[in-house]
Design a protein around this motif. Structure first.
Motif, mmCIF file in Angstrom:
data_model
loop_
_atom_site.group_PDB
_atom_site.id
_atom_site.type_symbol
_atom_site.label_atom_id
_atom_site.label_comp_id
_atom_site.label_asym_id
_atom_site.label_seq_id
_atom_site.Cartn_x
_atom_site.Cartn_y
_atom_site.Cartn_z
ATOM 1 N N HIS A 191 0.848 -1.185 0.000
ATOM 2 C CA HIS A 191 0.000 0.000 0.000
ATOM 3 C C HIS A 191 0.886 1.239 0.000
ATOM 4 O O HIS A 191 1.975 1.240 0.583
ATOM 5 C CB HIS A 191 -0.872 0.030 1.261
ATOM 6 C CG HIS A 191 -1.713 -1.187 1.428
ATOM 7 N ND1 HIS A 191 -2.765 -1.471 0.599
ATOM 8 C CD2 HIS A 191 -1.669 -2.185 2.339
ATOM 9 C CE1 HIS A 191 -3.329 -2.599 0.985
ATOM 10 N NE2 HIS A 191 -2.681 -3.051 2.031
ATOM 11 N N GLN A 192 0.405 2.286 -0.641
ATOM 12 C CA GLN A 192 1.134 3.549 -0.615
ATOM 13 C C GLN A 192 0.133 4.701 -0.734
ATOM 14 O O GLN A 192 -1.016 4.512 -1.128
ATOM 15 C CB GLN A 192 2.125 3.630 -1.775
ATOM 16 C CG GLN A 192 1.469 3.697 -3.145
ATOM 17 C CD GLN A 192 2.416 4.144 -4.241
ATOM 18 O OE1 GLN A 192 3.579 4.452 -4.008
ATOM 19 N NE2 GLN A 192 1.921 4.195 -5.472
ATOM 20 N N ARG A 193 0.611 5.889 -0.416
ATOM 21 C CA ARG A 193 -0.198 7.088 -0.567
ATOM 22 C C ARG A 193 -0.298 7.424 -2.056
ATOM 23 O O ARG A 193 0.705 7.564 -2.745
ATOM 24 C CB ARG A 193 0.428 8.247 0.203
ATOM 25 C CG ARG A 193 -0.451 9.489 0.305
ATOM 26 C CD ARG A 193 0.228 10.525 1.187
ATOM 27 N NE ARG A 193 -0.660 11.638 1.468
ATOM 28 C CZ ARG A 193 -0.762 12.716 0.702
ATOM 29 N NH1 ARG A 193 -0.044 12.803 -0.407
ATOM 30 N NH2 ARG A 193 -1.592 13.695 1.033
ATOM 31 N N SER A 194 -1.511 7.552 -2.543
ATOM 32 C CA SER A 194 -1.734 7.826 -3.954
ATOM 33 C C SER A 194 -1.202 9.206 -4.325
ATOM 34 O O SER A 194 -1.136 10.120 -3.494
ATOM 35 C CB SER A 194 -3.223 7.748 -4.279
ATOM 36 O OG SER A 194 -3.478 8.128 -5.618
ATOM 37 N N GLU A 195 -0.836 9.357 -5.596
ATOM 38 C CA GLU A 195 -0.422 10.664 -6.099
ATOM 39 C C GLU A 195 -1.622 11.491 -6.555
ATOM 40 O O GLU A 195 -1.445 12.658 -6.946
ATOM 41 C CB GLU A 195 0.562 10.482 -7.254
ATOM 42 C CG GLU A 195 1.882 9.854 -6.810
ATOM 43 C CD GLU A 195 2.849 9.689 -7.959
ATOM 44 O OE1 GLU A 195 2.464 10.029 -9.105
ATOM 45 O OE2 GLU A 195 3.985 9.228 -7.724
ATOM 46 N N GLN A 196 -2.809 10.918 -6.535
ATOM 47 C CA GLN A 196 -4.018 11.661 -6.878
ATOM 48 C C GLN A 196 -4.504 12.402 -5.636
ATOM 49 O O GLN A 196 -4.826 11.783 -4.615
ATOM 50 C CB GLN A 196 -5.096 10.708 -7.402
ATOM 51 C CG GLN A 196 -4.661 9.947 -8.645
ATOM 52 C CD GLN A 196 -5.788 9.156 -9.269
ATOM 53 O OE1 GLN A 196 -6.961 9.494 -9.125
ATOM 54 N NE2 GLN A 196 -5.433 8.082 -9.968
ATOM 55 N N GLY A 197 -4.551 13.719 -5.734
ATOM 56 C CA GLY A 197 -4.776 14.573 -4.572
ATOM 57 C C GLY A 197 -5.984 14.225 -3.739
ATOM 58 O O GLY A 197 -5.900 14.084 -2.516
ATOM 59 N N ALA A 198 -7.141 14.081 -4.372
ATOM 60 C CA ALA A 198 -8.367 13.819 -3.621
ATOM 61 C C ALA A 198 -8.307 12.458 -2.937
ATOM 62 O O ALA A 198 -8.714 12.316 -1.774
ATOM 63 C CB ALA A 198 -9.578 13.890 -4.553
ATOM 64 N N LEU A 199 -7.805 11.461 -3.644
ATOM 65 C CA LEU A 199 -7.702 10.128 -3.066
ATOM 66 C C LEU A 199 -6.674 10.102 -1.944
ATOM 67 O O LEU A 199 -6.885 9.473 -0.900
ATOM 68 C CB LEU A 199 -7.335 9.120 -4.151
ATOM 69 C CG LEU A 199 -7.215 7.660 -3.707
ATOM 70 C CD1 LEU A 199 -8.461 7.209 -2.957
ATOM 71 C CD2 LEU A 199 -6.961 6.769 -4.920
ATOM 72 N N ALA A 200 -5.567 10.809 -2.130
ATOM 73 C CA ALA A 200 -4.555 10.885 -1.078
ATOM 74 C C ALA A 200 -5.118 11.528 0.185
ATOM 75 O O ALA A 200 -4.843 11.085 1.306
ATOM 76 C CB ALA A 200 -3.343 11.669 -1.577
ATOM 77 N N ALA A 201 -5.918 12.572 -0.006
ATOM 78 C CA ALA A 201 -6.546 13.232 1.142
ATOM 79 C C ALA A 201 -7.494 12.285 1.858
ATOM 80 O O ALA A 201 -7.574 12.273 3.095
ATOM 81 C CB ALA A 201 -7.284 14.481 0.670
ATOM 82 N N TYR A 202 -8.231 11.491 1.082
ATOM 83 C CA TYR A 202 -9.135 10.495 1.674
ATOM 84 C C TYR A 202 -8.330 9.459 2.462
ATOM 85 O O TYR A 202 -8.722 9.079 3.578
ATOM 86 C CB TYR A 202 -9.947 9.818 0.580
ATOM 87 C CG TYR A 202 -10.774 8.654 1.062
ATOM 88 C CD1 TYR A 202 -11.949 8.859 1.781
ATOM 89 C CD2 TYR A 202 -10.370 7.347 0.804
ATOM 90 C CE1 TYR A 202 -12.702 7.792 2.229
ATOM 91 C CE2 TYR A 202 -11.115 6.275 1.260
ATOM 92 C CZ TYR A 202 -12.286 6.493 1.965
ATOM 93 O OH TYR A 202 -13.024 5.439 2.413
ATOM 94 N N GLN A 203 -7.209 9.010 1.898
ATOM 95 C CA GLN A 203 -6.363 8.059 2.616
ATOM 96 C C GLN A 203 -5.876 8.642 3.937
ATOM 97 O O GLN A 203 -5.905 7.975 4.975
ATOM 98 C CB GLN A 203 -5.161 7.669 1.745
ATOM 99 C CG GLN A 203 -5.494 6.791 0.560
ATOM 100 C CD GLN A 203 -4.258 6.472 -0.244
ATOM 101 O OE1 GLN A 203 -3.857 7.232 -1.126
ATOM 102 N NE2 GLN A 203 -3.612 5.351 0.067
ATOM 103 N N ASP A 204 -5.410 9.883 3.879
ATOM 104 C CA ASP A 204 -4.900 10.523 5.098
ATOM 105 C C ASP A 204 -5.991 10.636 6.159
ATOM 106 O O ASP A 204 -5.736 10.451 7.354
ATOM 107 C CB ASP A 204 -4.350 11.909 4.773
ATOM 108 C CG ASP A 204 -3.100 11.854 3.914
ATOM 109 O OD1 ASP A 204 -2.456 10.789 3.858
ATOM 110 O OD2 ASP A 204 -2.764 12.888 3.291
ATOM 111 N N ALA A 205 -7.207 10.943 5.705
ATOM 112 C CA ALA A 205 -8.308 11.141 6.649
ATOM 113 C C ALA A 205 -8.765 9.832 7.277
ATOM 114 O O ALA A 205 -9.162 9.796 8.445
ATOM 115 C CB ALA A 205 -9.479 11.824 5.944
ATOM 116 N N THR A 206 -8.710 8.745 6.515
ATOM 117 C CA THR A 206 -9.245 7.465 6.994
ATOM 118 C C THR A 206 -8.185 6.540 7.572
ATOM 119 O O THR A 206 -8.532 5.561 8.240
ATOM 120 C CB THR A 206 -9.965 6.734 5.858
ATOM 121 O OG1 THR A 206 -9.045 6.528 4.767
ATOM 122 C CG2 THR A 206 -11.164 7.529 5.368
ATOM 123 N N ALA A 207 -6.913 6.825 7.342
ATOM 124 C CA ALA A 207 -5.853 5.904 7.771
ATOM 125 C C ALA A 207 -5.891 5.576 9.262
ATOM 126 O O ALA A 207 -5.783 4.403 9.636
ATOM 127 C CB ALA A 207 -4.487 6.461 7.377
#
Length: 255
Positions: A191-207
């Motif tokens: 798993h990694q942090r996506s380079e797509q901004g909106a998806l990355a923000a979602y990952q950060d929020a839900t991690a």
């Protein structure tokens, strides 16, 4: 796994989808009821406690990590692509129940060593190892952050979806690098942090929530490239998947 939650709603209503949902619900319920819980490195999680937690999941782990949902999002293909590159003396860290074992090519792999913290997982892996066309197979209970092998012991070190749950990922990568030979390869499907901004923000929020209540403690927004650079690994290749939230990484020792 996080992607199970993410994609289940996209799949057709089938018995496999129903079973996967039931399994995920049971895992979450076990956590909320006081079963295995996961937090952050600052909690100083002991390796034996983590091993015992995974013992509880061993019997049903394959249905969650290697079942219909995993097939639907192409996870086995990533595993196979990584293992296809394994040759010589191979170490697989976080071998778990042995989901990867059938994919190894006995004509290319001379020896295979698998390590895991969980005795229950290793017992399942031992069953999967029966009949492998590899002469030298060893399964050992061991903490990847404190490997007992000598420096430069392996031609390839493989990790699939384990770095995200290691309490100390830098220490784990440092050990993986140490036991890898200078001309060897480290192969990670992670798993990694996506380079797509909106998806990355979602990952950060839900991690944080997923790490605590997702059943495995998976931190799905790690910057794997940065972690690897910090321990002196050089990126040779990268194959992203699932909107960039997962990737196959090929590293070599040395910057």
């Amino acid at each position: 796994m996080w992607w199970a939650h993410l994609v289940l709603t996209w799949l057709p209503a089938t018995p496999q989808r129903r079973d996967a949902l039931q399994l995920l619900s049971a895992a979450s319920a076990a956590v909320l009821a006081g079963g295995p819980t996961w937090a952050t490195d600052t909690d100083q999680r002991e390796p034996d406690r983590i091993g015992r937690a995974y013992d509880e999941y061993a019997a049903r782990y394959d249905a969650l990590d290697g079942g219909a949902v995993a097939e639907a999002v192409g996870v086995p293909a990533l595993r196979k692509a990584a293992i296809k590159q394994c040759a010589g003396d191979v170490l697989e860290v976080g071998v778990g129940t042995g989901l990867n074992l059938p994919f190894y090519d006995g004509r290319r792999v001379q020896s295979l060593t698998g390590v895991d913290l969980s005795r229950g997982m290793l017992a399942q892996a031992a069953e999967s190892a029966r009949g492998l066309a590899i002469r030298d197979v060893a399964l050992q209970q061991m903490d990847v952050a404190r490997l007992s092998f000598d420096d430069d012991s392996f031609d390839c070190v493989l990790d699939t979806f384990s770095l995200c749950v290691f309490p100390a990922p830098l220490a784990a990568l440092r050990e993986m690098r140490r036991v890898c030979r200078p001309q060897g390869r480290l192969l990670l499907v992670e798993h990694q942090r996506s380079e797509q901004g909106a998806l990355a923000a979602y990952q950060d929020a839900t991690a944080p929530v997923l790490a605590r209540f997702g059943g495995k403690g998976c931190v799905w927004n790690q910057d794997v490239d940065a972690l690897a650079r910090d321990v002196g690994l050089r990126l040779l290749g990268k194959e992203p998947a699932l909107l960039g939230t997962v990737a196959l990484f090929v590293f070599a020792p040395g910057k």
